[in-house]
Design an enzyme around this catalytic site. Structure first.
Site, PDB file in Angstrom:
ATOM      1  N   SER A 257       0.942  -1.287  -0.195  1.00 39.95           N
ATOM      2  CA  SER A 257       0.381  -0.170   0.905  1.00 39.95           C
ATOM      3  C   SER A 257       0.509   1.037   0.133  1.00 39.95           C
ATOM      4  CB  SER A 257      -0.947   0.305   1.467  1.00 39.95           C
ATOM      5  OG  SER A 257      -0.090   0.923   2.224  1.00 39.95           O
ATOM      6  N   LYS A 258       0.215   2.417  -0.210  1.00 42.02           N
ATOM      7  CA  LYS A 258       0.902   3.586  -0.384  1.00 42.02           C
ATOM      8  C   LYS A 258       1.458   3.700   1.437  1.00 42.02           C
ATOM      9  CE  LYS A 258       0.459   8.431  -0.895  1.00 42.02           C
ATOM     10  NZ  LYS A 258       1.008   8.458   0.287  1.00 42.02           N
ATOM     11  N   ARG A 259       1.311   3.359   2.434  1.00 41.00           N
ATOM     12  CA  ARG A 259       1.657   3.484   3.179  1.00 41.00           C
ATOM     13  C   ARG A 259       2.959   3.025   3.674  1.00 41.00           C
ATOM     14  NH1 ARG A 259      -2.019   1.308   7.341  1.00 41.00           N
ATOM     15  NH2 ARG A 259      -3.586   1.898   5.574  1.00 41.00           N
ATOM     16  N   ASP A 262       5.380   5.449   2.172  1.00 46.20           N
ATOM     17  CA  ASP A 262       5.567   6.430   3.395  1.00 46.20           C
ATOM     18  C   ASP A 262       6.765   6.114   4.111  1.00 46.20           C
ATOM     19  OD1 ASP A 262       4.205   7.434   0.999  1.00 46.20           O
ATOM     20  OD2 ASP A 262       2.563   7.859   2.903  1.00 46.20           O
TER      21      ASP A 262
END
Ligand code: GLU
Length: 494
Positions: A257-259, A262
């Site tokens: 996921s994008k998390r 990050d």
């Protein structure tokens, strides 16, 4: 002719998972000399995000995968935006209604939530289908007049799934997937806002756009039996299906996921989107992006993992697609990028924006030589700045390295180098002259090189030192050596 489509929903930037799906579609099309189509699935008006459609097209173009047909490229089987195909869906839903394969459902949101809550109370998941459709307000339970009256208000149209059958669909990767129709709900095909649902629009469009193979992410596999039922209801031959494995988090646990990006500092979008830098801005070549992503779920069967787009166009095969999830590995992506940079000639490198920017101040000859000697040190184009810095300035000096060198008398080496360069000796001959001299003086090659390196580039790392000296030229090298001598002299006095 084979025809495939990449069918993203414009609900935000293209995630690398989506891009991977596009790549598989593109390669399949090229391998079979077929067509690669971009279809924008924008029927969910609430989730539409301005700019995402352009972003998707630009990402594909960046990777060198220009659609043969699509909203920006035209084509004879468009329009390629579902929002522009409303009248088509209305026409096709009438066919299903007339065939008795679909029906109107007038249940209000409140009625449906009440039924859902009741099912949950009984520990069941609510499903509107053959087993309970008789208890609801729909065109199967009302009479003609009631139906006409109800049609003046809000309604949806549902697929009528007949119970008691087994529906089997063949997936090119997973083989046959079978489900009992008793397990399936009567999916909504047309929503109350007059828009089709994904399932309905997807099947109608794949049929009308003459799609021969549907290639998409594994998350759509559960929808496949419903899609097959729709093909059956229309008496259409279904295309082939290929569901790609999930892209997993770097630790292999769950979907990427994008998390994760990050948290671990890697991009998950191909291009910059708002504040999020993409792979491009992180210094990846588009060919590396394609090469890395195709390895997430596909194996060439060869030892080699380094491929250009045109090689992949010939190599790609369905049999290489794996079932199991593919773990995302940023270091591997960087390594692949490194391999692609290594393969490039200096001339090719100098056409890249990052090289142009970083080498703006140098002569053509210097640019060419710098590109030649730094390329095997680059993992991303971002690394160029650091590599080029030493050609602009040797400062700040690495003081720790100087402290360690002081007892080994670096000045002796530097003074010798100064006198050789002062005598006008060409930088090319410097190496041999210095090495001969050092040997006679019993100065180790290590001390010789470290002293010179500190003086010329300020630190102990970098490409071949004599290549650097040659690029800097006699006068700049001499100046740097003189400055280092003064600096070390001062240091020794303090
Ligand atoms: N619109 C769907 C998505 O965004 C496409 C699924 C499909 O390819 O059928 O994932």
């Amino acid at each position: 002719m084979e025809r495939v489509r990449f069918a993203p929903s414009p609900t935000g930037p293209l995630h690398i998972g989506g891009l991977r799906t596009a790549i598989f579609n593109y390669l399949y099309a090229r391998k079979h000399k077929g067509a690669f189509i971009l279809r924008v699935e924008d029927t969910d008006l609430n989730r539409y995000v301005e700019g995402s459609e352009r972003y998707i097209q630009e990402s594909l173009e960046w990777c060198g995968m220009v659609p043969d047909e699509g909203p920006f490229n035209g084509g004879s089987l468009g329009p390629y935006r579902q929002s522009e195909r409303k009248s088509i869906y209305l026409e096709y839903i009438q066919i299903l209604l007339a065939k008795g394969k679909a029906y109107y459902a007038f249940d209000s949101t409140d009625e449906l939530s009440a039924a859902r809550s009741l099912a949950e109370l009984q520990g069941e998941t609510f499903r509107y289908g053959a087993h309970n459709r008789a208890n609801f307000v729909n065109s199967l339970t009302l009479n003609e007049n009631e139906i006409e009256e109800r049609k003046k208000g809000d309604y949806v149209i549902r697929l009528k799934v007949d119970p008691g059958a087994i529906i089997s669909v063949f997936d090119e990767v997973r083989g046959t997937v079978s489900v009992a129709t008793d397990e399936l709900d009567d999916k909504v095909l047309m929503k109350s806002d007059g828009m089709p649902t994904y399932h309905f629009a997807n099947v109608v469009d794949d049929y009308l756009m003459k799609i021969t193979c549907v290639i998409r992410g594994e998350e759509w596999l559960p929808s496949l039996p419903h899609h097959q039922l729709l093909y059956n209801a229309f008496d259409w031959k279904s295309p082939k299906f290929m569901h790609l494995p999930l892209i997993l988090k770097p630790n292999g646990k769950g979907k990427l996921s994008k998390r994760d990006g990050d948290k671990d500092g890697f991009p998950v979008f191909p291009l910059q989107w708002k504040d999020n830098v993409g792979f491009k801005e992180k210094g990846f070549l588009p060919e590396s992006m394609v090469n890395y992503l195709v390895l997430l779920g596909w194996n060439s069967g060869k030892e080699d993992e380094f491929f250009t787009l045109s090689e992949l166009e010939g190599l790609f095969s369905v049999s290489g697609v794996q079932k199991g999830g593919a773990r995302f590995d940023y270091e591997k992506a960087r390594w692949i990028n490194h391999q692609h940079l290594l393969k490039k000639t200096p001339q090719e490198l100098l056409t890249l924006e990052a090289f142009k920017l970083a080498l703006n101040n140098f002569s053509f000859d210097q640019k060419f030589k710098i590109a030649t000697i730094i390329k095997d040190r680059l993992y991303t184009l971002d690394d160029i700045q650091e590599e080029v810095k030493i050609f602009n300035t040797p400062y700040p000096f690495d003081n720790d390295a100087i402290e360690k060198l002081l007892p080994k008398n670096p000045l002796q080496v530097l003074q010798k180098a100064e006198s050789i360069l002062n005598s006008g000796e060409h930088t090319v001959a410097l190496k041999e002259t210095l090495l001969d001299w050092a040997k006679k003086q019993s100065i180790s090659v290590g001390v010789l090189m470290q002293s010179l390196r500190i003086a010329l580039v300020g630190k102990l790392t970098g490409p071949d030192l004599f290549d650097i000296i040659e690029i800097l030229g006699n006068s700049v090298s001499l100046l740097r050596i003189k400055n280092a001598i003064s600096y070390i002299n001062l240091k020794q006095k303090s």
